[in-house]
Design an enzyme around this catalytic site. Structure first.
Site, PDB file in Angstrom:
ATOM      1  CB  CYS A 156      73.084 -19.165 103.307  1.00  0.00           C
ATOM      2  SG  CYS A 156      73.551 -19.610 104.986  1.00  0.00           S
TER       3      CYS A 156
ATOM      4  NE  ARG B 132      74.117 -16.054 108.865  1.00  0.00           N
ATOM      5  CZ  ARG B 132      73.620 -16.845 107.906  1.00  0.00           C
ATOM      6  NH1 ARG B 132      74.228 -16.916 106.746  1.00  0.00           N
ATOM      7  NH2 ARG B 132      72.518 -17.546 108.096  1.00  0.00           N
TER       8      ARG B 132
HETATM    9  C1  BEZ Z   1      69.833 -19.527 106.976  1.00  0.00           C
HETATM   10  O1  BEZ Z   1      68.681 -19.206 106.710  1.00  0.00           O
HETATM   11  O2  BEZ Z   1      70.771 -19.267 106.231  1.00  0.00           O
HETATM   12  C2  BEZ Z   1      70.096 -20.261 108.238  1.00  0.00           C
HETATM   13  C3  BEZ Z   1      69.330 -19.959 109.349  1.00  0.00           C
HETATM   14  C4  BEZ Z   1      69.548 -20.669 110.529  1.00  0.00           C
HETATM   15  C5  BEZ Z   1      70.518 -21.657 110.587  1.00  0.00           C
HETATM   16  C6  BEZ Z   1      71.295 -21.917 109.468  1.00  0.00           C
HETATM   17  C7  BEZ Z   1      71.098 -21.225 108.290  1.00  0.00           C
END
Ligand code: BEZ
Length: 238
Positions: free
Chosen positions: A55, A138
């Site tokens: 993110c 997402r």
């Molecule tokens: C992230 O790195 O944004 C992420 C990865 C796995 C689950 C939730 C967020």
């Protein structure tokens, strides 16, 4: 779950339908959606959680490209099921501490919605329990200046989005509206565009025999030139 138990229902907004309405608190103040954005395209997107690496890479990339989206008459609005103080702290950390792929000192100036109750995420079908019960996937919603959903793209938690593709989709949608055409696979501005399929035998015959600006691969598959300059002249406001 036993078989007599009622399964919860999840609504999924659909392409071609009005974007569901909501009021929300954001990092840029309160918003009324989509009415505050009438007259603009808007990309409403969710991310799983603040202070997570994928993110963070996405927010830095989107914030760096925000001007480019704004010049195509498009506003950005983010959402996660975190609270406003978490959002503020995360955006401050991004600006003050994170340097990634040449991006640093990145200020996220588009609104980030707090949605602890998951009200908005549920309305927009951003919660996918098979993926996570506590984090939105997402999701990306392209909403047109009349408030109609025009494109929806979903990615899972582990897969960071391609923001050049989101920009390409935005320009393709606007080009289709502006010039009454469709865009073929992998289209980029400047590539040939697809003219509406012939709706009568007469038009099909004319198209196959004509030597004008169109190129027909067969009667139902005709393209024409549309220059990048012509498109950008109509779409990009500098
Ligand atoms: C992230 O790195 O944004 C992420 C990865 C796995 C689950 C939730 C967020």
């Amino acid at each position: 779950m036993d078989e007599n138990q009622v399964q919860p229902t999840f609504s999924m907004p659909r392409i071609g339908e009005p974007a569901p309405e909501f009021k929300a608190v954001t990092t840029q103040g309160d918003i009324n959606f989509p009415s505050d954005y009438k007259g603009n395209w808007v990309i409403l997107f969710s991310h799983p959680a603040d202070f997570t690496p994928v993110c963070t890479s996405e927010f830095m990339t989107f914030a760096t490209m925000e001007k480019q989206f704004n010049e195509a008459n498009c506003k950005l609005v983010g959402l996660s099921v975190d609270g406003i103080y978490s959002h503020i702290a995360w955006l401050r950390t991004i600006k003050e501490k994170i340097e990634y792929k040449g991006m640093k000192d990145v200020e996220v100036t588009f609104p980030l919605i707090e949605d602890i109750t998951m009200e908005v995420a549920t309305k927009y079908g951003m919660m996918m329990p098979g993926e996570s019960n506590t984090k939105a996937v997402r999701a990306v919603f392209f909403i047109d200046p009349k408030g109609i959903i025009r494109t929806i793209i979903y990615y899972p938690l582990s897969l960071g989005r391609n923001f050049e593709e989101l920009y390409r989709a935005l320009i393709a949608l606007q080009t289709a509206d502006e010039f009454g055409i469709a865009t073929p696979a992998d289209w980029q501005p400047g590539d040939d565009v697809i003219v509406p399929t012939a709706g009568s035998c007469g038009t099909a015959k004319e198209r196959m025999e004509s030597k004008d600006e169109m190129h027909c691969y067969d009667w139902f598959f005709c393209t024409k030139k549309l220059t990048k300059a012509t498109i950008l002249d109509k779409i990009i406001k500098k």
